[in-house]
Design a protein around this motif. Structure first.
Motif, PDB file in Angstrom:
ATOM      1  N   SER A  54     -23.284  -2.101  -4.899  1.00 63.46           N
ATOM      2  CA  SER A  54     -22.978  -1.218  -6.028  1.00 63.46           C
ATOM      3  C   SER A  54     -21.508  -1.325  -6.412  1.00 63.46           C
ATOM      4  O   SER A  54     -21.104  -0.869  -7.474  1.00 63.46           O
ATOM      5  CB  SER A  54     -23.345   0.223  -5.689  1.00 63.46           C
ATOM      6  N   GLY A  55     -20.709  -1.923  -5.535  1.00 64.52           N
ATOM      7  CA  GLY A  55     -19.299  -2.138  -5.823  1.00 64.52           C
ATOM      8  C   GLY A  55     -18.795  -3.362  -5.090  1.00 64.52           C
ATOM      9  O   GLY A  55     -19.344  -3.764  -4.072  1.00 64.52           O
ATOM     10  N   GLU A  56     -17.736  -3.973  -5.631  1.00 64.71           N
ATOM     11  CA  GLU A  56     -17.193  -5.197  -5.050  1.00 64.71           C
ATOM     12  C   GLU A  56     -15.689  -5.225  -5.293  1.00 64.71           C
ATOM     13  O   GLU A  56     -15.232  -4.832  -6.359  1.00 64.71           O
ATOM     14  CB  GLU A  56     -17.868  -6.394  -5.739  1.00 64.71           C
ATOM     15  N   ALA A  57     -14.934  -5.664  -4.283  1.00 63.70           N
ATOM     16  CA  ALA A  57     -13.481  -5.761  -4.438  1.00 63.70           C
ATOM     17  C   ALA A  57     -12.983  -7.026  -3.749  1.00 63.70           C
ATOM     18  O   ALA A  57     -13.525  -7.446  -2.738  1.00 63.70           O
ATOM     19  CB  ALA A  57     -12.798  -4.540  -3.832  1.00 63.70           C
ATOM     20  N   ASP A  58     -11.947  -7.623  -4.313  1.00 62.84           N
ATOM     21  CA  ASP A  58     -11.321  -8.812  -3.749  1.00 62.84           C
ATOM     22  C   ASP A  58      -9.892  -8.471  -3.321  1.00 62.84           C
ATOM     23  O   ASP A  58      -9.213  -7.671  -3.965  1.00 62.84           O
ATOM     24  CB  ASP A  58     -11.261  -9.946  -4.786  1.00 62.84           C
ATOM     25  N   SER A  59      -9.457  -9.101  -2.233  1.00 62.94           N
ATOM     26  CA  SER A  59      -8.087  -8.966  -1.728  1.00 62.94           C
ATOM     27  C   SER A  59      -7.641  -7.499  -1.631  1.00 62.94           C
ATOM     28  O   SER A  59      -6.731  -7.066  -2.322  1.00 62.94           O
ATOM     29  CB  SER A  59      -7.110  -9.747  -2.623  1.00 62.94           C
ATOM     30  N   ILE A  60      -8.304  -6.762  -0.744  1.00 59.21           N
ATOM     31  CA  ILE A  60      -7.955  -5.347  -0.614  1.00 59.21           C
ATOM     32  C   ILE A  60      -6.886  -5.143   0.461  1.00 59.21           C
ATOM     33  O   ILE A  60      -6.796  -5.892   1.422  1.00 59.21           O
ATOM     34  CB  ILE A  60      -9.187  -4.460  -0.320  1.00 59.21           C
ATOM     35  N   ASN A  61      -6.081  -4.122   0.247  1.00 60.70           N
ATOM     36  CA  ASN A  61      -5.045  -3.715   1.183  1.00 60.70           C
ATOM     37  C   ASN A  61      -5.061  -2.185   1.160  1.00 60.70           C
ATOM     38  O   ASN A  61      -4.412  -1.563   0.333  1.00 60.70           O
ATOM     39  CB  ASN A  61      -3.686  -4.269   0.758  1.00 60.70           C
ATOM     40  N   LEU A  62      -5.823  -1.604   2.070  1.00 59.49           N
ATOM     41  CA  LEU A  62      -6.068  -0.167   2.085  1.00 59.49           C
ATOM     42  C   LEU A  62      -5.225   0.491   3.161  1.00 59.49           C
ATOM     43  O   LEU A  62      -5.157  -0.009   4.287  1.00 59.49           O
ATOM     44  CB  LEU A  62      -7.561   0.054   2.386  1.00 59.49           C
ATOM     45  N   LYS A  63      -4.578   1.601   2.830  1.00 58.11           N
ATOM     46  CA  LYS A  63      -3.763   2.318   3.809  1.00 58.11           C
ATOM     47  C   LYS A  63      -4.284   3.743   3.946  1.00 58.11           C
ATOM     48  O   LYS A  63      -4.509   4.425   2.953  1.00 58.11           O
ATOM     49  CB  LYS A  63      -2.304   2.331   3.383  1.00 58.11           C
ATOM     50  N   TYR A  64      -4.467   4.166   5.207  1.00 60.00           N
ATOM     51  CA  TYR A  64      -4.873   5.540   5.492  1.00 60.00           C
ATOM     52  C   TYR A  64      -3.652   6.278   6.013  1.00 60.00           C
ATOM     53  O   TYR A  64      -3.035   5.848   6.986  1.00 60.00           O
ATOM     54  CB  TYR A  64      -6.000   5.566   6.529  1.00 60.00           C
ATOM     55  N   THR A  65      -3.296   7.353   5.337  1.00 63.32           N
ATOM     56  CA  THR A  65      -2.128   8.128   5.757  1.00 63.32           C
ATOM     57  C   THR A  65      -2.548   9.537   6.147  1.00 63.32           C
ATOM     58  O   THR A  65      -3.561  10.050   5.675  1.00 63.32           O
ATOM     59  CB  THR A  65      -1.086   8.217   4.623  1.00 63.32           C
ATOM     60  N   ASP A  66      -1.753  10.136   7.006  1.00 66.01           N
ATOM     61  CA  ASP A  66      -1.950  11.521   7.410  1.00 66.01           C
ATOM     62  C   ASP A  66      -0.567  12.148   7.545  1.00 66.01           C
ATOM     63  O   ASP A  66       0.282  11.622   8.269  1.00 66.01           O
ATOM     64  CB  ASP A  66      -2.715  11.585   8.739  1.00 66.01           C
ATOM     65  N   SER A  67      -0.339  13.230   6.828  1.00 60.53           N
ATOM     66  CA  SER A  67       0.949  13.926   6.825  1.00 60.53           C
ATOM     67  C   SER A  67       2.099  12.987   6.451  1.00 60.53           C
ATOM     68  O   SER A  67       3.170  13.019   7.052  1.00 60.53           O
ATOM     69  CB  SER A  67       1.223  14.559   8.191  1.00 60.53           C
ATOM     70  N   GLY A  68       1.848  12.122   5.485  1.00 62.08           N
ATOM     71  CA  GLY A  68       2.880  11.218   4.988  1.00 62.08           C
ATOM     72  C   GLY A  68       3.151  10.007   5.860  1.00 62.08           C
ATOM     73  O   GLY A  68       4.039   9.217   5.564  1.00 62.08           O
ATOM     74  N   ARG A  69       2.400   9.846   6.936  1.00 57.31           N
ATOM     75  CA  ARG A  69       2.593   8.722   7.848  1.00 57.31           C
ATOM     76  C   ARG A  69       1.397   7.775   7.779  1.00 57.31           C
ATOM     77  O   ARG A  69       0.257   8.226   7.829  1.00 57.31           O
ATOM     78  CB  ARG A  69       2.728   9.270   9.277  1.00 57.31           C
ATOM     79  N   VAL A  70       1.654   6.471   7.711  1.00 57.38           N
ATOM     80  CA  VAL A  70       0.564   5.490   7.716  1.00 57.38           C
ATOM     81  C   VAL A  70      -0.029   5.453   9.119  1.00 57.38           C
ATOM     82  O   VAL A  70       0.688   5.266  10.101  1.00 57.38           O
ATOM     83  CB  VAL A  70       1.064   4.082   7.304  1.00 57.38           C
ATOM     84  N   LYS A  71      -1.357   5.644   9.206  1.00 57.65           N
ATOM     85  CA  LYS A  71      -2.032   5.607  10.507  1.00 57.65           C
ATOM     86  C   LYS A  71      -2.833   4.328  10.690  1.00 57.65           C
ATOM     87  O   LYS A  71      -2.952   3.819  11.788  1.00 57.65           O
ATOM     88  CB  LYS A  71      -2.952   6.825  10.647  1.00 57.65           C
ATOM     89  N   THR A  72      -3.403   3.823   9.578  1.00 55.84           N
ATOM     90  CA  THR A  72      -4.232   2.623   9.632  1.00 55.84           C
ATOM     91  C   THR A  72      -4.048   1.824   8.347  1.00 55.84           C
ATOM     92  O   THR A  72      -3.941   2.397   7.267  1.00 55.84           O
ATOM     93  CB  THR A  72      -5.723   2.984   9.779  1.00 55.84           C
TER      94      THR A  72
END
Length: 179
Positions: free
Chosen positions: A36-54
């Protein structure tokens, strides 16, 4: 004689036309499994309280959120970087990955390699990660190497995300430099 020829000709015509229709009817009931969706060359960042966690990087992502059991596929592999409280990193690489939304299980496949901030390395061909419990596990062959050259290898392991708790089924290894 003419009548039997026409009857045979008519029967052959009916059977050949029915075969074509039968194939069309069978194709109607085939389901198409498309993302249902497709993406190329992804760079995803998960943050918590302003800090990158993953951080997750991949060349391709396919989203099957409308499937009966929704999941996301990374057919060209993933590189995940985990950051701890002290901003130290652990990297996870695999040739292919699946993330199942309902079970919150991630299935890493092909040349799976985890490298911790202190030089510990785990290698296997398939590894699962339970996101709820922050727990890795596999029934495949694995090799774990620590930063001083000691290693443990075998079949079947499960361990905590921080490499502090290990459970192994069949293993052998060599331990160097015991403190």
């Amino acid at each position: 004689m003419k009548t039997s020829f026409w009857v045979i000709f008519l029967l052959c015509f009916i059977f050949t036309s029915c075969e074509s229709n039968l194939k069309d009817v069978q194709n109607i009931y085939k389901t198409t499994f498309v993302p249902s969706g497709e993406a190329d060359s992804i760079n995803l960042k998960y943050t918590d309280s302003g800090r990158v966690k993953t951080k997750l990087q991949s060349l391709k992502m396919l989203d099957y959120s409308t499937a009966k059991n929704p999941f996301v596929e990374f057919p060209k592999g993933v590189l995940v970087t985990l950051y701890d409280q002290n901003n130290r990193t652990t990297t996870i690489h695999s040739d292919k990955a699946y993330s199942y939304k309902r079970t919150q299980i991630i299935d890493l496949q092909g040349n799976v390699r985890i490298v911790s901030h202190d030089g510990k390395v785990l290698q296997t061909n398939q590894l699962y990660f339970d996101q709820k419990n922050e727990w890795f596990f596999t029934e495949d062959f694995f090799k774990f190497i620590d930063n001083n050259g000691s290693y443990v290898e075998g079949k079947g392991i499960d361990f905590s995300k921080d490499f502090k708790i290990f459970n192994m089924q069949n293993n052998r290894g060599e331990i160097n430099n015991i403190d």
